[in-house]
Scaffold this active site. Structure first.
Site, PDB file in Angstrom:
ATOM      1  CD  GLN A 122      -2.687  -1.293   2.478  1.00 37.29           C
ATOM      2  OE1 GLN A 122      -2.947  -0.305   3.144  1.00 37.29           O
ATOM      3  NE2 GLN A 122      -3.106  -2.501   2.810  1.00 37.29           N
ATOM      4  CB  CYS A 123       4.256   1.741  -0.635  1.00 33.84           C
ATOM      5  SG  CYS A 123       5.625   2.899  -0.772  1.00 33.84           S
TER       6      CYS A 123
END
Length: 181
Positions: free
Chosen positions: A34-35
């Site tokens: 989730q970057c």
């Protein structure tokens, strides 16, 4: 010590010796699902496929140490990487890459190769450095890994050749890979 002295854990709990990769050039990466750099999983997969005929491997180590960007365990992370980005390279169990609970492999890698000053290479890196300063300023110090998708290139003899920051270009990384193949 050598990189081959370290043990890593697969998502299924199996312990694997880095000896498994003796003779193979490796790109070892701390990843996250989730970057804003998660798109790099596709780039890493392309490198894995492009240089695989030369025994080159990419090894992904999920890390939730940077703003909780990988809250899933290793098994779920592996599935998400496969479904969303087509990843077939090995993904291991979550690790810590900084602080008192740093995984021994990453502690080793951080001390084997130099690092460059961070936060000045380009606008993206300047913005990331500002964000890190607000979230975890100690990650900007010294040998610490600054963020997800820091990469370490290890040659087929186990020597750590280079460290790449998350903002370094895939082309620059591939140029160094090609030199060691």
């Amino acid at each position: 010590m050598s990189i081959y002295n370290y043990l890593v854990k697969k998502p299924n709990g199996e312990i694997l010796s880095m000896e498994t990769y003796r003779g193979k050039p490796m790109l070892i990466v701390n990843t996250a699902n989730q970057c804003r750099f998660t798109y790099q999983l596709e780039d890493l997969q392309k490198m894995y496929e492009k240089y695989g005929e030369n025994n080159f491997v990419v090894l992904g180590f999920p890390c939730d140490q940077f703003d909780n960007q990988n809250p899933e365990d290793g098994e779920e992370t592996t599935q998400l990487c496969k479904i969303n980005y087509g990843v077939t390279f090995p993904i291991f169990e979550l690790v810590q890459v900084n602080g008192e609970t740093t995984h021994p492999l990453f502690n080793y890698l951080k001390h084997e190769v130099g690092f460059r000053e961070f936060g000045k290479a380009n606008m993206q890196e300047k913005m990331l450095a500002q964000a890190i300063f607000q979230i975890a300023p100690s990650f900007l110090d010294g040998r610490n890994i600054r963020w997800n998708f820091t990469k370490f290139l290890v040659d087929g003899n186990g020597k750590t050749i280079a460290r790449f920051e998350p903002t370094d270009s895939q082309l620059d990384i591939e140029q160094v890979i090609e030199k060691i193949l």
